[in-house]
Design a protein around this motif. Structure first.
Motif, short mmCIF file in Angstrom:
data_model
loop_
_atom_site.label_atom_id
_atom_site.label_comp_id
_atom_site.label_asym_id
_atom_site.label_seq_id
_atom_site.Cartn_x
_atom_site.Cartn_y
_atom_site.Cartn_z
N THR A 137 0.82 -1.22 0.00
CA THR A 137 0.00 0.00 0.00
C THR A 137 0.86 1.27 0.00
N ILE A 163 -3.52 1.30 -4.12
CA ILE A 163 -4.79 1.97 -4.44
C ILE A 163 -4.76 2.63 -5.82
N ILE A 219 -13.52 1.80 -2.75
CA ILE A 219 -12.09 1.69 -3.02
C ILE A 219 -11.45 0.80 -1.98
N LYS A 220 -11.80 1.08 -0.74
CA LYS A 220 -11.22 0.35 0.37
C LYS A 220 -11.59 -1.13 0.27
#
Lengths: 593, 415
Positions: free
Chosen positions: A88, A145, A580-581
């Motif tokens: 991430t 992301i 998104i998460k």
């Protein structure tokens, strides 16, 4: 890499030994339950951190233990070894943790204390099993992301040097393309994983020599590098990979002088990621079915993301414990016994127990228990199974009802606190444990209960020992207050039920602290039986546990349904960032902030 | 309740007082964080206490729907339910009936609304509201008021004001007959919209009832009215309310609003703003809000505020780390929520110290210089503080003045 902080930092070493209580003469068994201790030693001379095994590691998402503020992390004693998937951070270049100054940049950046927390990193989230673009000989495809990022072994070694985690897992070429994989692909996977390990060991050794005392012999006892055991579901391939680690490196010396005689000398422990392994086993058994002319259903997607248990019966073959044990043992067979074995994403305490018993796994991540907290489940089980648990009991035991007994006489592993059954249940979260305050009272009254105390922030909360003062007058508010830093009554099931139904994030904070503590107690129980009663009794207790608790985990399915319903009832629809998460990671996804 | 004024600012109307309630002593002026559903978003009661908070707010309307009074009575009240050992104030539900229910009908008997669960018509009377607050067991209860939207004009405003007075009498009677007068304190709510005449009439009537109420709230504001109107109504009410009763301004949360209200004589305020804005990634500081989601914070390794005493700043959480997790991890919301609650408490704690030391006007000047120095002072704040003898521009005549709300916000400079 201009901003990377390149100074040399004190390294950590991972040292594993059989438990001090065991006779040193007895070597650790190759396959079978092992009592041990992982020691993380810091070059800067800081106190070493000891973690008893079998034991647990805490999983993180975006570098945090989902739902826990830093003060709650410190409060939760079960959190000691924390695993951080690094991918991430690749959304920024350079990744933020490597820009942090200091001897322990990753600890500093994420807010973990080097005195209390061991930090390990891997490139990828071990629970993320989604399809990914293919790796090639020079890089691993990672996910952040902002999309897919290529990570080369050279850059991985630089990140390791710059952010200085205690433990690092070498890059591994695990295919996340659609299964099944050809022999040729498997062969490449072994080759690359071996080369990437060699690359990291080389870089680590070079730095260690610069920082450390001169002429220190480089042995496994001074390593902090873990290797993921490659080979998928192919027993021969797994064996070949492990054997490769044990081969003499002499022949390469001329070209690429190696600090080690064998790769394994630089390896501190062995990692097994069960998500891709289960997918591979599932593909293997499907292929076998086709050979028999069986028109099997299409494979479940490997993306186990946001699921707890594949409940489809098509997947039962992949759940065959014997098949899983077999492939893990194939990897470990050629390797020495004195290094810890780590398993990521075990899906139940049942599976953990079998892997301790049949393979001799030493450490498990707590992903399963943390995910349970996401969906509103308060864990309530114990090993060894408490006396009386095997019979259907009176619902109320010392004011705290036990978990449900399912048809087939199996008990739930916890409570689905979404259920209306808990709206009026004002007891502490777990019947298997006492809350700190009741325990203190009973002890004072001279009638102690045999049950252990759950030390978590939900069951044994303490009033704060200090309060922030905002003016010179504020002392007046606290002086008269009885009981700073004293035990407070436990949080009630009815309160957490209320918080879940009103979408309050505090529900998940309480449940994460609790579930991690229950899993920690489970490992304490395993060690205690092994230490005091021996392997035979342990095996008997494992059987009893498997018979007592429901492994199908109907409970989790029910909780997921309730969770979805509460989400829908909320009406406003999910926010884009939440989507998104959801797509991005596996833990901490249930709550809209 | 014991209420004692300890010090008064020699220039402004600000004062420091000590308010003793069944769950401890709260020093005023203070800001009350809001735990609508019996939890400050994402935190536990013990965490909130550690932040130095002694008084929080729960919502009667919400707690009546969930978990309901039966459960609250069974466990012995909302304190025990949420593990909160300190003082608790409950809103009466009047505001939520109007803000959350489109079809609420107000009759003399009470407010008739459709239950959000069953759709059935449900009546909330003043007596019922107090009865619910008895089940909650809050240290301070608010009367049920007839709330109209702040910008409403015409006879409805007067009607609502007079009804609020009649409902106050019913709340007082019910409460006094309940036998809980010593364990729970009842506050009246001054209504009357933005009409100074109605406010005056309301104040006259409510002050008459002083011996039967423990404190006064100023309601019906923070609903979109001009800031210039807002401060004048606050001043009018604060001036007329009795010295020996606490004054609570409902729904106020911006730092500049809080300090102006304190200068006008307000003792308590509440707002969801600091905790809500935290969840959207905004950190409050003495130099203005920081929108942590903006790219400019992405690589900034400094904490939000080096001088801050909150757990987020003292544990060294960097803006970059917060940027990495805000709005994606609940832990990011927790970190900013803890910080923002402490920020509000520091603003008010600083005011208490300054009032005690006789330096409150200087405190105001310093605050505005740090907070608005770079962007310009809100005109309404300058005017409001002039009305109580503090000239923010005294030593800085060239300060830029901004008309309107002039709320400070950090916008992206990228767009």
């Amino acid at each position: 890499m201009a901003m990377m902080n390149a100074e040399l930092k004190p390294r950590s070493s991972l040292i594993f030994s059989s438990s001090p209580s065991q006779s040193h003469a007895t070597p650790l068994p190759h396959f079978g339950p092992r009592l041990g201790e992982v020691n993380v030693q810091r070059q800067e001379g800081a106190a070493r951190i000891a973690i008893k095994t079998p034991g647990m590691m805490t999983a993180t998402s975006r570098g945090v233990v989902p739902h826990l503020s830093r003060d709650h992390v410190r409060l939760t004693r079960a959190i000691c070894w924390v695993h951080v998937p690094f991918e991430t951070f690749l959304e920024h270049n350079p990744p933020l943790p490597i820009t942090q100054p200091g001897p322990r940049p990753l600890h500093q950046f994420l807010g973990f204390s080097p005195a209390d927390h061991v930090l390990s990193v891997s490139a990828r989230d071990p629970f993320d099993g989604r399809d990914m673009p293919a790796n090639n000989k020079d890089y691993v495809a990672t996910y952040c992301i902002r999309g897919v990022r290529k990570l080369t072994p050279e850059v991985w070694a630089q990140y390791d040097a710059a952010c200085n985690p205690d433990i690092i897992t070498a890059l591994s070429d695990t295919p996340f393309t659609s299964a099944p994989h050809s022999n040729k692909r498997t062969h490449k996977s072994l080759e690359r994983s071996t080369a990437w390990l060699a690359n990291l060991l080389h870089s680590v050794a070079a730095r260690r020599r610069e920082v450390g005392s001169d002429g220190e012999p480089l042995t496994g006892s001074l390593s902090n590098v873990l290797v993921h055991m490659a080979g998928g579901a192919v027993v021969q391939a797994r064996k070949a990979f492990a054997e490769g680690l044990m081969e003499d490196l002499e022949e390469f010396k001329a070209v690429n002088p190696s600090p080690y005689r064998r790769l394994d000398d630089g390896v501190a422990g062995y990692v097994f990621d069960l998500v891709p392994l289960r997918a591979a086993l599932s593909a293997r058994s499907k292929a076998a079915d086709e050979d028999l002319g069986d028109d099997a259903d299409t494979l479940k997607p490997r993306g186990a993301i946001n699921t707890l248990t594949p409940t489809s019966s098509a997947d039962t073959s992949a759940m065959d414990p014997a098949a899983l044990s077999e492939v893990l043992r194939a990897s470990l067979q050629p390797l020495p016994t004195h290094k810890p074995r780590l398993v990521n994403s075990a899906r139940s305490p049942h599976e953990m127990l079998r892997l301790v018993r049949d393979v001799g796994i030493d450490l498990f991540d707590a992903h399963w228990a943390q995910r349970a907290a996401d969906i509103g489940v308060a864990l309530d089980f114990a090993f060894p199974v408490a006396l009386g648990d095997t019979q259907p009991v009176d619902a109320r035991v010392a004011g705290s009802p036990r978990t449900k007994v399912r048809p087939g006489e199996k008990m739930d592993l916890g409570h689905n606190l979404y259920s209306g059954d808990y709206a009026h249940d004002h007891s502490r979260l777990a019947a298997n444990f006492l809350d700190g305050r009741s325990h203190a009272q009973q002890t004072a009254e001279g009638s102690p209960d045999a049950r252990p105390v759950c030390p978590c922030g939900a069951c044994s909360p303490r009033s704060p020992g200090t309060h922030i003062l905002h003016s010179a007058l504020d002392r007046t508010s606290w002086e008269g207050q009885a009981g700073a830093d004293t035990l407070e009554p436990p949080f009630m099931r009815s309160y957490v039920h209320h918080l879940l139904h009103t979408h309050e994030m505090s529900a998940h904070s309480l449940l994460v602290m609790h579930n991690l503590s229950v899993l920690d107690a489970f490992f304490v129980g395993i060690r205690s039986v092994l230490e005091h009663a021996g392997t035979e009794e342990f095996n008997r207790q494992v059987d009893l546990f498997l018979e007592t608790y429901d492994e199908e985990m109907v409970l989790f399915d029910e909780a997921k349904v309730d969770w979805v319903q509460v989400e829908m009832a909320r009406g406003k629809g999910r926010l884009a960032r939440e989507k998104i998460k959801q797509a991005e990671s596996s833990l901490g996804t249930s709550v809209d902030v | 309740m014991e209420f004692e004024v300890l010090a008064k600012c020699p220039i402004t109307r600000a004062r420091v007082s000590r308010m003793k309630l069944p769950h401890g002593i709260t020093m005023l002026p203070t800001f009350m964080p809001v735990a609508t559903q019996a939890a400050i978003k994402g935190l536990t009661a013990h965490q909130v206490e550690a932040l130095g908070i002694t008084l929080i707010l729960n919502n009667t309307y919400h707690l009546n729907l969930r978990p309901g009074t039966k459960i609250l009575r069974d466990v012995g009240g909302a304190h025990r339910f949420q593990g909160w050992r300190h003082n608790l104030l409950t809103d009466s539900g009047g505001f939520q009936l109007v803000s959350l229910n489109k079809f609420t009908q107000i009759t003399e008997e009470g407010a008739l609304f459709a239950s959000p669960f069953t759709g059935e018509p449900t009546m909330l009377t003043p007596e019922e509201s107090i009865s619910i607050q008895h089940a909650i067991g809050s240290d301070i209860m608010m009367q049920l008021d007839d709330v109209v939207h702040t910008l409403t004009v015409g006879p409805r405003v007067g009607e609502a004001m007079w009804r609020t007075i009649r409902w106050l009498d019913r709340c007082i009677d019910f409460h006094e007959n309940s036998g809980r007068k010593n364990s729970q304190s009842l506050f009246a709510i001054v209504q009357g919209g933005i009409d100074p005449e109605l406010r005056d009439q309301c104040l006259d009537e409510m002050v008459k009832r002083k011996d039967r109420v423990a404190g006064y709230a100023i309601g019906g504001l923070s609903g979109g009215e001009e800031k210039d109107t807002f401060w004048r109504i606050i001043k009018q009410c604060a001036d007329k309310l009795p010295e020996d009763r606490p004054r609570y301004s409902m729904g106020i949360g911006f730092a500049e609003d809080l300090l102006v209200c304190v200068a006008l004589g307000v003792d308590m305020a509440d707002c969801v703003f600091p905790t809500r804005t935290a969840r959207f990634g905004v950190a409050l500081t003495f130099n203005g809000p920081l929108n942590i989601r903006l790219k400019k914070h992405a690589t900034d390794l400094r904490p939000i505020d080096e001088t801050c005493t909150c757990p987020t700043c003292t544990s060294g959480t960097s803006r970059a780390m917060l940027h990495h997790i805000v709005t994606l991890e609940t832990a990011g919301a927790h970190a900013l929520t803890q910080h923002n609650i402490v920020f509000q408490a520091r603003v008010m704690g600083g005011a208490r110290d300054a009032i005690m030391n006789g330096t409150f006007p200087t405190y105001l000047k310093t605050f505005f210089a740090n907070y608005f120095g770079d962007t310009g002072y809100p005109e309404w704040c300058v005017n409001a503080l002039r009305s109580v003898g503090v000239d923010l521009l005294e030593d800085r005549p060239h300060t830029k003045i901004i008309a309107g709300d002039a709320t400070k916000w950090e916008y992206s400079d990228a767009a």
